[in-house]
Design a protein around this motif. Structure first.
Motif, PDB file in Angstrom:
ATOM      1  N   GLY A   1     -60.155   6.824   4.430  1.00 49.10           N
ATOM      2  CA  GLY A   1     -59.200   6.730   3.343  1.00 49.10           C
ATOM      3  C   GLY A   1     -59.694   7.327   2.038  1.00 49.10           C
ATOM      4  N   PHE A   2     -61.000   7.614   1.937  1.00 49.40           N
ATOM      5  CA  PHE A   2     -61.546   8.090   0.667  1.00 49.40           C
ATOM      6  C   PHE A   2     -61.174   9.539   0.395  1.00 49.40           C
ATOM      7  N   ALA A   3     -61.118  10.368   1.433  1.00 47.45           N
ATOM      8  CA  ALA A   3     -60.805  11.783   1.226  1.00 47.45           C
ATOM      9  C   ALA A   3     -59.442  11.960   0.576  1.00 47.45           C
ATOM     10  N   GLU A   4     -58.468  11.161   0.985  1.00 45.94           N
ATOM     11  CA  GLU A   4     -57.133  11.230   0.400  1.00 45.94           C
ATOM     12  C   GLU A   4     -57.184  10.857  -1.083  1.00 45.94           C
ATOM     13  N   PHE A   5     -57.966   9.826  -1.392  1.00 45.01           N
ATOM     14  CA  PHE A   5     -58.138   9.431  -2.792  1.00 45.01           C
ATOM     15  C   PHE A   5     -58.803  10.548  -3.591  1.00 45.01           C
ATOM     16  N   ALA A   6     -59.838  11.174  -3.025  1.00 48.36           N
ATOM     17  CA  ALA A   6     -60.567  12.221  -3.740  1.00 48.36           C
ATOM     18  C   ALA A   6     -59.659  13.397  -4.077  1.00 48.36           C
ATOM     19  N   ASP A   7     -58.734  13.720  -3.184  1.00 41.24           N
ATOM     20  CA  ASP A   7     -57.773  14.790  -3.468  1.00 41.24           C
ATOM     21  C   ASP A   7     -56.908  14.434  -4.681  1.00 41.24           C
TER      22      ASP A   7
ATOM     23  N   PRO B   1     -63.527  -3.185  -6.548  1.00 40.30           N
ATOM     24  CA  PRO B   1     -63.325  -2.044  -7.442  1.00 40.30           C
ATOM     25  C   PRO B   1     -61.933  -1.444  -7.240  1.00 40.30           C
ATOM     26  N   VAL B   2     -61.289  -1.081  -8.328  1.00 41.70           N
ATOM     27  CA  VAL B   2     -59.940  -0.510  -8.292  1.00 41.70           C
ATOM     28  C   VAL B   2     -59.896   0.712  -9.198  1.00 41.70           C
ATOM     29  N   VAL B   3     -59.155   1.735  -8.766  1.00 41.81           N
ATOM     30  CA  VAL B   3     -58.948   2.936  -9.573  1.00 41.81           C
ATOM     31  C   VAL B   3     -57.451   3.190  -9.686  1.00 41.81           C
ATOM     32  N   LEU B   4     -56.992   3.537 -10.877  1.00 43.71           N
ATOM     33  CA  LEU B   4     -55.598   3.900 -11.128  1.00 43.71           C
ATOM     34  C   LEU B   4     -55.561   5.355 -11.578  1.00 43.71           C
ATOM     35  N   LEU B   5     -54.730   6.162 -10.931  1.00 47.02           N
ATOM     36  CA  LEU B   5     -54.663   7.589 -11.212  1.00 47.02           C
ATOM     37  C   LEU B   5     -53.260   7.986 -11.663  1.00 47.02           C
ATOM     38  N   ASN B   6     -53.164   8.617 -12.836  1.00 49.18           N
ATOM     39  CA  ASN B   6     -51.906   9.212 -13.284  1.00 49.18           C
ATOM     40  C   ASN B   6     -51.901  10.675 -12.861  1.00 49.18           C
ATOM     41  N   LEU B   7     -50.939  11.057 -12.014  1.00 46.58           N
ATOM     42  CA  LEU B   7     -50.900  12.394 -11.440  1.00 46.58           C
ATOM     43  C   LEU B   7     -50.003  13.329 -12.247  1.00 46.58           C
TER      44      LEU B   7
ATOM     45  N   GLU C   1     -60.950  -0.395  -2.082  1.00 46.91           N
ATOM     46  CA  GLU C   1     -61.623  -0.317  -0.796  1.00 46.91           C
ATOM     47  C   GLU C   1     -62.338  -1.616  -0.468  1.00 46.91           C
ATOM     48  N   SER C   2     -62.451  -1.829   0.836  1.00 48.95           N
ATOM     49  CA  SER C   2     -63.224  -2.949   1.350  1.00 48.95           C
ATOM     50  C   SER C   2     -64.498  -2.367   1.941  1.00 48.95           C
ATOM     51  N   THR C   3     -65.262  -3.166   2.645  1.00 54.44           N
ATOM     52  CA  THR C   3     -66.484  -2.671   3.267  1.00 54.44           C
ATOM     53  C   THR C   3     -66.170  -1.630   4.331  1.00 54.44           C
ATOM     54  N   ALA C   4     -65.058  -1.793   5.037  1.00 56.76           N
ATOM     55  CA  ALA C   4     -64.758  -0.959   6.197  1.00 56.76           C
ATOM     56  C   ALA C   4     -63.935   0.281   5.884  1.00 56.76           C
ATOM     57  N   LYS C   5     -63.028   0.217   4.879  1.00 54.49           N
ATOM     58  CA  LYS C   5     -62.136   1.338   4.657  1.00 54.49           C
ATOM     59  C   LYS C   5     -61.579   1.322   3.245  1.00 54.49           C
ATOM     60  N   GLY C   6     -61.048   2.474   2.838  1.00 55.27           N
ATOM     61  CA  GLY C   6     -60.390   2.592   1.554  1.00 55.27           C
ATOM     62  C   GLY C   6     -58.900   2.773   1.764  1.00 55.27           C
ATOM     63  N   HIS C   7     -58.136   2.558   0.694  1.00 55.32           N
ATOM     64  CA  HIS C   7     -56.680   2.641   0.812  1.00 55.32           C
ATOM     65  C   HIS C   7     -56.092   3.186  -0.471  1.00 55.32           C
ATOM     66  N   LEU C   8     -55.310   4.282  -0.356  1.00 48.04           N
ATOM     67  CA  LEU C   8     -54.585   4.827  -1.490  1.00 48.04           C
ATOM     68  C   LEU C   8     -53.225   4.154  -1.541  1.00 48.04           C
ATOM     69  N   GLU C   9     -52.997   3.408  -2.610  1.00 50.73           N
ATOM     70  CA  GLU C   9     -51.783   2.599  -2.741  1.00 50.73           C
ATOM     71  C   GLU C   9     -50.722   3.360  -3.537  1.00 50.73           C
ATOM     72  N   ARG C  10     -49.557   3.573  -2.907  1.00 52.31           N
ATOM     73  CA  ARG C  10     -48.455   4.281  -3.566  1.00 52.31           C
ATOM     74  C   ARG C  10     -47.290   3.364  -3.933  1.00 52.31           C
ATOM     75  N   SER C  11     -47.281   2.138  -3.435  1.00 51.92           N
ATOM     76  CA  SER C  11     -46.183   1.226  -3.737  1.00 51.92           C
ATOM     77  C   SER C  11     -46.106   0.985  -5.239  1.00 51.92           C
ATOM     78  N   ARG C  12     -44.970   1.305  -5.829  1.00 53.75           N
ATOM     79  CA  ARG C  12     -44.829   1.165  -7.280  1.00 53.75           C
ATOM     80  C   ARG C  12     -44.987  -0.288  -7.696  1.00 53.75           C
ATOM     81  N   THR C  13     -44.498  -1.201  -6.882  1.00 56.88           N
ATOM     82  CA  THR C  13     -44.602  -2.619  -7.221  1.00 56.88           C
ATOM     83  C   THR C  13     -46.061  -3.065  -7.259  1.00 56.88           C
ATOM     84  N   THR C  14     -46.812  -2.665  -6.237  1.00 62.57           N
ATOM     85  CA  THR C  14     -48.227  -3.043  -6.177  1.00 62.57           C
ATOM     86  C   THR C  14     -49.019  -2.409  -7.309  1.00 62.57           C
ATOM     87  N   VAL C  15     -48.795  -1.118  -7.526  1.00 60.87           N
ATOM     88  CA  VAL C  15     -49.537  -0.405  -8.570  1.00 60.87           C
ATOM     89  C   VAL C  15     -49.198  -0.973  -9.945  1.00 60.87           C
TER      90      VAL C  15
END
Length: 276
Positions: free
Chosen positions: A88-94, A213-219, A229-243
């Motif tokens: 999941g990190f590569a998607e975040f890095a992009d 740790p949390v990161v917020l990105l304005n595109l 991210e947790s120990t096992a994986k990262g997640h790019l969150e797009r849900s407007r409600t969650t963000v």
């Protein structure tokens, strides 16, 4: 030059080595001749071809130049680095590379974009010693981090705001000298007009809203995405409600965090205490 079809079942590191060997043989060059043109030793070329040593960005760029392959080796190197990343990190890095504004919460350790090479290597080597990753993966991660950090030095860098937990300053990573250098780097970064650093002191207690740790990105398209991210994986969150919820909690954290001047004073205080 004909396009080479690569075996998607092979690892990126193996595919890089196979393509290097194929390109060399197409020119009827020995490893000695290829090494001379690439600026590396024959042993190094041999190790890379056999996937016994990781490809590096300089080698990839030079190989594209020598073999006139456009960006083929560079793209293969990028695949190698991504293979060593958390899921999941590569998607975040992009998304990070394109962002106009970045807000991050650093817990336990200094955020990646702010890490010095020595600090990043110390963390990676600790993972190697624990058996969590291989040495090749550790090298790839540190190389990829350096690539990510280039966004801070580009002509129009994003606006960056970081809230770092006090514990990240007090947790000595890599020894006293490495940690002192890291804290000095934070001081230097805080002096840049596009970077704001605030410290979250231990006194916040239960009012610290984030446990990871949390990161917020304005595109560029004005959307906002989040990453956690947790120990096992990262997640790019797009849900407007969650963000939007993360943004509210981030704003609340800013109220609890130390002002910038007091934050810089705390960083300097801890750094001076590390020095003999």
């Amino acid at each position: 030059m004909n396009e080479t079809v690569l075996d998607d079942q092979s690892s990126p590191q193996v595919r890089f080595g196979e393509e290097l060997r194929r390109s060399r043989r197409a020119r009827r060059w020995s490893q000695v001749v290829a090494a001379e043109r690439l600026g590396y030793s024959p042993a190094h070329v041999s190790y890379v071809e056999r996937a016994k040593r990781s490809a590096t960005r300089p080698l990839a760029v030079k190989a594209d130049e020598v073999f006139e392959t456009g960006q083929k080796f560079y793209e293969l190197w990028r695949r190698c680095t991504r293979a060593a990343l958390l899921e999941g990190f590569a998607e975040f890095a992009d998304a990070e590379a394109r962002c106009r504004r970045l807000r991050t919460v650093g817990l336990v350790i200094v955020p990646g974009l702010f890490q010095t090479p020595a600090y990043a290597r110390a963390l990676a080597q600790a993972s190697v010693r624990r058996g969590a990753i291989s040495q090749a993966e550790a090298d790839e991660r540190t190389e990829y981090l350096a690539l990510r950090q280039e966004i801070l030095d580009q002509k129009t860098p994003p606006m960056v705001h970081a809230v770092i937990e006090e514990g990240a300053l007090l947790r000595t990573v890599g020894g006293l000298r490495v940690m002192a250098e890291q804290l000095r780097h934070l001081e230097d970064l805080a002096g840049r007009p596009n970077i704001t650093i605030q410290m979250a002191p231990f006194g916040i207690g239960e009012n610290l809203p984030f446990t990871l740790p949390v990161v917020l990105l304005n595109l560029p398209d004005h959307s906002v995405v989040g990453y956690a991210e947790s120990t096992a994986k990262g997640h790019l969150e797009r849900s407007r409600t969650t963000v939007a919820g993360w943004e509210r909690e981030y704003d609340q954290l800013l109220v609890e965090a130390l002002p910038t001047a007091a934050s810089l004073a705390l960083i300097r205080k801890v750094r001076k205490e590390l020095q003999p």
